[in-house]
Design an enzyme around this catalytic site. Structure first.
Site, short mmCIF file in Angstrom:
data_model
loop_
_atom_site.label_atom_id
_atom_site.label_comp_id
_atom_site.label_asym_id
_atom_site.label_seq_id
_atom_site.Cartn_x
_atom_site.Cartn_y
_atom_site.Cartn_z
N ASP A 258 0.83 -1.22 0.00
CA ASP A 258 0.00 0.00 0.00
C ASP A 258 0.86 1.26 0.00
OD1 ASP A 258 -2.14 -1.70 -0.08
OD2 ASP A 258 -3.20 -0.81 1.63
N ARG A 262 -5.18 6.92 -2.16
CA ARG A 262 -5.65 7.76 -1.05
C ARG A 262 -4.87 9.08 -1.00
NH1 ARG A 262 -10.63 6.41 1.13
NH2 ARG A 262 -10.79 4.18 1.41
N ASN A 290 -2.86 -4.75 -0.99
CA ASN A 290 -4.09 -4.87 -1.77
C ASN A 290 -4.31 -3.66 -2.68
OD1 ASN A 290 -4.64 -3.60 0.92
ND2 ASN A 290 -6.66 -3.26 0.03
N HIS A 291 -3.62 -2.55 -2.40
CA HIS A 291 -3.77 -1.37 -3.26
C HIS A 291 -2.79 -1.35 -4.42
CE1 HIS A 291 -6.89 1.37 -1.67
NE2 HIS A 291 -6.75 0.61 -0.60
N HIS A 339 1.40 -8.17 4.02
CA HIS A 339 0.56 -6.97 4.08
C HIS A 339 -0.74 -7.22 4.86
CE1 HIS A 339 -1.18 -3.14 3.09
NE2 HIS A 339 -2.29 -3.76 2.74
N ARG A 387 -14.17 -6.40 5.65
CA ARG A 387 -13.94 -5.67 4.40
C ARG A 387 -14.74 -6.23 3.23
NH1 ARG A 387 -8.89 -2.85 4.88
NH2 ARG A 387 -7.74 -3.50 6.73
N HIS A 414 -1.96 -2.91 6.70
CA HIS A 414 -3.32 -3.03 6.17
C HIS A 414 -4.41 -2.32 6.96
CE1 HIS A 414 -6.20 -4.81 3.48
NE2 HIS A 414 -6.63 -5.77 4.28
#
Length: 485
Positions: A258, A262, A290-291, A339, A387, A414
């Protein structure tokens, strides 16, 4: 009469709890708000507002699965309560499930046909679905797709005489170049495309040669630093280097996924991390989060930022490089760093992780998905993910995984934590998060962990956010998502 008085008392108490929860929400204390809404629901579960309010608090904590569950419950309690559909639609949007979101916003419009806000959001959602359908229609099958990296010859790109930024002389990325580049970024100057291509292509070559699980050796007397999510907060990344020194062979780092999305300086973050990797591969290790995926980057800003600051070709190139990032690391055979978290089944060995074919977009289930998405839970066993992707796993799951693989500790990222970190599962699991005051609103600290060899006792350092230029988070995100910020 007594029953009626008791009912009135319950209604009053639930309203009091709701008002307290609303205050916590306004103060950005979202976990506290969830706890108070939960208490209100326990007193009076037949009020759709409580469920919808708890849903939006879950949204703020990126707990989209829980947000959908609560919004669905609000709809069940009151099928004509438009905010239930609204909250569920927002959660679906945040997960990239545009078609499901569209159905909910259409229902909002049916219930409130004259609401201009509902109309605006419906139009944005319709545009997103149309864009998705168009992309699906023109997409080339994976088997026929030629990597964009193969079509780039950065040496053929001329550098204009008036360019005054950082330059790479020849093929070698030096510390002087990285320092100059970081200083340029600090003053909001862009790196020339030639050098950006060079850095990203050289990083891709290094990463794709690595296994899916990387073993790191820290010699006796040396130290090693693990950082969590940075999420495009470049000025906080610079602060980490101020506090703990620049990456080098003597001062190595692992950034645990990540890096982007954002925050609105994601390009600066990723080029800085990649440049250090090019300068000295053993000075910095990088794990996938995950990003680091197309679907997230399309929604949360990285794609738009790259298009704005560089070009469309770089969007595809970064997507290819992200597919080369390793999924996990093991430090000195004792500390497992990933992560997200652990797995839906027992018995997963490190050899199973090494065997994962990671060169793809993250799937929605299986070991790779769980490594990137899962979260710990305080209770034993396993549960559904808050999530909506991956799962929640308890301390007993952590303990068995460590025992079966002769490991001592799990380090993962995370999740935003108020203090920048949290120690759970009887001290066997540490969450570390390195983006302080996440999204300029969470008020959390950031943290990193220094391990000293040979005992690898975690030394946790926390820090606060620093000032950055007046560019808001999510500045490059899709319009429809910014509507919900």
């Amino acid at each position: 009469m007594l029953i009626m008085e008791a009912n009135n008392s319950n209604v009053s108490r639930a309203e009091e709890l709701k008002l307290l929860a609303n205050e916590a929400y306004k103060a950005h204390k979202f976990a506290q708000a969830i706890d108070l809404y939960t208490q209100a629901i326990e007193v009076n579960s037949q009020n759709a507002v409580y469920w919808a309010n708890r849903s939006i608090a879950h949204l703020k904590l990126e707990e989209y699965g829980s947000a959908i569950q609560d919004a669905s419950k609000a709809i069940e309690v009151d099928p004509k309560y438009s905010k239930g559909y609204y909250r569920r639609g927002a959660a679906y949007l945040a997960m990239g499930k545009f078609k499901e979101a569209l159905k909910d916003f259409q229902q909002v419009k049916r219930i409130s046909p004259n609401d201009p806000d509902a109309t605006k959001k419906l139009k944005e959602c319709e545009k997103a679905v149309m864009k998705l359908k168009f992309a699906e229609a023109i997409s080339v099958p994976e088997s026929e797709r030629r990597p964009v990296a193969d079509s780039i010859n950065y040496r053929s790109i001329d550098v204009e005489p008036q360019y005054s930024g950082a330059r790479i002389e020849g093929d070698v990325v030096t510390l002087d170049f990285v320092k100059k580049m970081m200083d340029d970024f600090k003053h909001q100057k862009n790196l020339h495309q030639r050098y950006a291509f060079q850095i990203v292509l050289q990083t891709k070559e290094m990463l794709q040669a690595l296994p899916s699980l990387v073993d790191i050796n820290v010699p006796k007397g040396n130290h090693f630093t693990v950082c969590g999510d940075v999420h495009g907060q470049f000025y906080d990344l610079l602060n980490i280097f101020e506090l703990n020194g620049l990456p080098s062979e003597e001062n190595p780092y692992l950034f645990n996924g990540d890096f982007v999305d954002r925050g609105s300086f994601s390009l600066e973050v990723i080029l800085t991390l990649f440049a250090f990797k090019c300068m000295s591969p053993s000075a910095i290790y990088l794990a996938r989060g995950n990003h680091e995926s197309k679907s997230m980057n399309r929604i949360y800003g990285f794609e738009g930022e790259v298009q704005s600051k560089l070009s469309e070709k770089f969007v595809e190139l970064f997507a290819e490089v992200f597919c080369c990032l390793p999924l996990a690391h093991v430090i000195n055979g004792k500390v497992f760093v990933v992560h997200g978290g652990l797995f839906s089944v027992d018995g997963v060995k490190l050899s199973d992780i090494r065997a994962i074919n990671r060169f793809c977009e993250p799937p929605e289930e299986g070991l790779m998905c769980e490594l990137l998405w899962s979260d710990p839970q305080p209770t034993p066993g396993r549960g559904p993910s808050k999530r909506g992707v991956g799962l929640s796993f308890g301390g007993d799951v952590t303990k068995r995984f460590l025992q079966e693989n002769n490991l001592d500790l799990v380090v993962r990222s995370h999740e935003v934590k108020d203090e920048g970190y949290e120690i759970e599962h009887d001290g066997k699991l540490i969450t570390v998060f390195s983006a302080p005051n996440y999204c300029d609103q969470m008020g959390n600290k950031g943290a990193f962990i220094r391990f000293e060899a040979p005992d690898l006792k975690p030394n946790i350092v926390t820090f606060s956010a620093v000032d950055h230029p007046d560019v808001k988070p999510m500045a490059y995100a899709n319009n429809f998502l910014r509507l919900f910020q």
